[in-house]
Write an enzyme that holds these catalytic residues in place. Sequence first.
Site, short mmCIF file in Angstrom:
data_model
loop_
_atom_site.label_atom_id
_atom_site.label_comp_id
_atom_site.label_asym_id
_atom_site.label_seq_id
_atom_site.Cartn_x
_atom_site.Cartn_y
_atom_site.Cartn_z
N GLY A 269 0.82 -1.20 0.00
CA GLY A 269 0.00 0.00 0.00
C GLY A 269 0.85 1.24 0.00
O GLY A 269 2.04 1.22 0.35
N ASN A 271 2.14 5.11 1.04
CA ASN A 271 2.39 5.77 2.32
C ASN A 271 1.10 6.38 2.83
O ASN A 271 0.36 7.04 2.09
CB ASN A 271 3.44 6.87 2.16
CG ASN A 271 4.82 6.32 1.88
OD1 ASN A 271 5.36 6.52 0.80
ND2 ASN A 271 5.40 5.60 2.82
N SER A 273 -1.43 4.62 3.96
CA SER A 273 -2.58 3.73 3.76
C SER A 273 -2.93 2.92 5.00
O SER A 273 -3.96 2.27 5.03
CB SER A 273 -2.32 2.78 2.58
OG SER A 273 -1.17 1.99 2.82
N GLY A 274 -2.07 2.95 6.01
CA GLY A 274 -2.39 2.27 7.27
C GLY A 274 -1.62 1.00 7.52
O GLY A 274 -1.99 0.21 8.40
N LYS A 275 -0.51 0.79 6.80
CA LYS A 275 0.23 -0.47 6.98
C LYS A 275 0.80 -0.60 8.38
O LYS A 275 0.66 -1.64 9.02
CB LYS A 275 1.36 -0.55 5.93
CG LYS A 275 0.88 -0.55 4.49
CD LYS A 275 2.00 -0.81 3.51
CE LYS A 275 3.12 0.21 3.62
NZ LYS A 275 2.67 1.58 3.31
N GLU A 383 8.43 -3.39 6.70
CA GLU A 383 9.29 -2.69 5.75
C GLU A 383 10.77 -2.83 6.13
O GLU A 383 11.51 -1.84 6.18
CB GLU A 383 8.90 -1.21 5.67
CG GLU A 383 7.48 -0.99 5.18
CD GLU A 383 7.15 0.47 4.98
OE1 GLU A 383 8.08 1.25 4.73
OE2 GLU A 383 5.97 0.82 5.07
#
Length: 680
Positions: A269, A271, A273-275, A383
């Site tokens: 997703g 930046n 987006s809620g990851k 990440e």
Amino acid sequence: MRPGELAQASVMAALCAATAIISIVVPFAGALALLGTVPMGLLAYRYRVRALVTATVAAGLIAFLIAGLGGLMTVAHNAYVGGLTGVVKRRGRGTPTVLVVSCIAGAVFNLAAVGALAVLSRLRHLIFDTITANVDGIAAVMTSLGRFAVTHPFPLSTRIGPGLESTARGLQWFVGRALHYWPVLLFANGVASLMIVSLIGWWALSRVLDRMSGIPDVHKLDAPLDNAPVGPVPVRLDQVSFRYPHADRDALRPVNLNVAPGEHLAITGANGSGKTTLMLLLAGREPTSGTIERPGAVGLGRLGGTAVVMQHPESQVLGTRVADDVVWGLPPGTKVDVHRLLGEVGLDALADRDTGSLSGGELQRLAVAAALAREPALLIADEVTSMVDRQGRDALLGVLSGLKNRHRAALIHITHYSDEAESADSTINLSESGDNTGMVETTAAPVTNPLPAHESGPPVLEVAGVGHEYDSGTPWAKTALREVSFTVQQGDGLLIQGGNGSGKSTLAWILAGLTVPTTGTCLLDGRPTYEQVGAVALSFQAARLQLMRSRVDSEVASAAGFSPKDRDRVATALAVVGLDSALANRRIDQLSGGQMRRVVLAGLLARSPRALILDEPLAGLDAVTQSGLLRLLEDLRREQGLTVVVMSHDDTGMHELCPNTVDLSGGVLEPVATATGGLT
């Protein structure tokens, strides 16, 4: 104690012990002892009392071994003042509570002191004899001065002389009578002193805590207090969403998700987006809506529970030796095959290395080994490849992709890269789930000497024979740079590429004037850069570490040197980097990684720097944000004559921004082949 509490107690104990030792060892540095109340106060404010006790014992032992009894007493004082302020503040009480508690504490402490001196008569007499000797000495000096005034007449000498002698006799009589009633005097003085010190500490430290309480620790990993059996998987999320405190929108919109034992799930997703928010929910944070179903407790950091490997490994590597860090925080008696785990992640030859000497990729692999030491049922990798070079990324991907074959752990891999997600059993894209708005058309940056794109400007940065050695002259000396030389013209773009540990960040700090090179010179317009700090703007690799204010408008205004009340200038600065002016009122911790990086650039560019240094500017950004940031910088360089130097391990998409490229390897600069076959 939970691992998080233990880690915080260790860090705060070290800070308190250091300030205590410095205040004792360094002459006239006693006032520095007050700084030790700050880490203890923060510890008491944010964690349980047991964390404060643990830190006090550790800091006291260190200070006693180095600085003796004085160091130990300084730590005890700091722990009392900081602990009192932190606990009272956390429970929402005020000054009356501090007065009552300090009065009771003073009574208890001084009753103990009186009792000890009553029993230890020899010590008591020794102390009293010392006091009496000091007073007699002072009285003797006063008497001599009085007699000198009488024998050497001068105006008022006939009144001053006898007065001094009388005062000296009165002082001796008063001290003698006071020592006769020493229990009452010691008790009253001790209680009053402790109450005064407590009030001063409360007044000063509570203001620090007030400011800290206004900073929401939104990304904090904290294991819930749950004594249920550990069972993080299978986990099911049903219409789960989350909104951070004081936010005006959800950071994660409703998500449905199922993770089975042993499953490999990739989450992608843009930046914002809620990851990372989803990672926090899977790690134990409660959602603001929806339900999360698990068979047992999350067990964050516990054996057989949930383990998280974060984007910045330095934040979770705590051991000083590689092999020690693997087992750091595990329960006593836990059997771990450290060498097997290190071999699994490719660090078997580095077991005895100092963790401070590892590169970014090596730190990430060490964090993975430490996570696997807990035999987690759920491993979350957030990440983990974004801050490492290609070689380190390939090594990490090899480790993660082989987990299913060696461990019975469910793997959730959060990533920006599609090729990393291809090896997963399934993929979820959150790009439609979060706050991806706030981008606008950019406006011109405020520069002083714009140059046409086709012209080559005069030299701006001149680097000649620069070398740098850390800890120079000590057995721990380490060479970071050797004989680095290059010149950057105004309006040029230069890419300095190299792997982790090649010396890029050191060179960036030298170019910005924040580090003085050991050898050689780094000049800006003919003068050393360290004499012009601020003229060259530096964007850090980790943008969050550069953001010091709580809100976007305050951050931009502070970096640029104008008032945050000047809304037009704030809006203009944000527009330069493509951010909507509506973000001015947003809290920093509510921004995505890409927005944080743009806010940093907004503040730096608003200062009209002579050159802009970017250290890994694309790290942690999704593809859309990367292309947008590169396009922004290309426009600023070509149309406004901004001089740009980029430090990066990846040259993808950099050729338009940086026509010139050099390679930094092992601290040595080498030219590399360009797309046309030449060398730069």
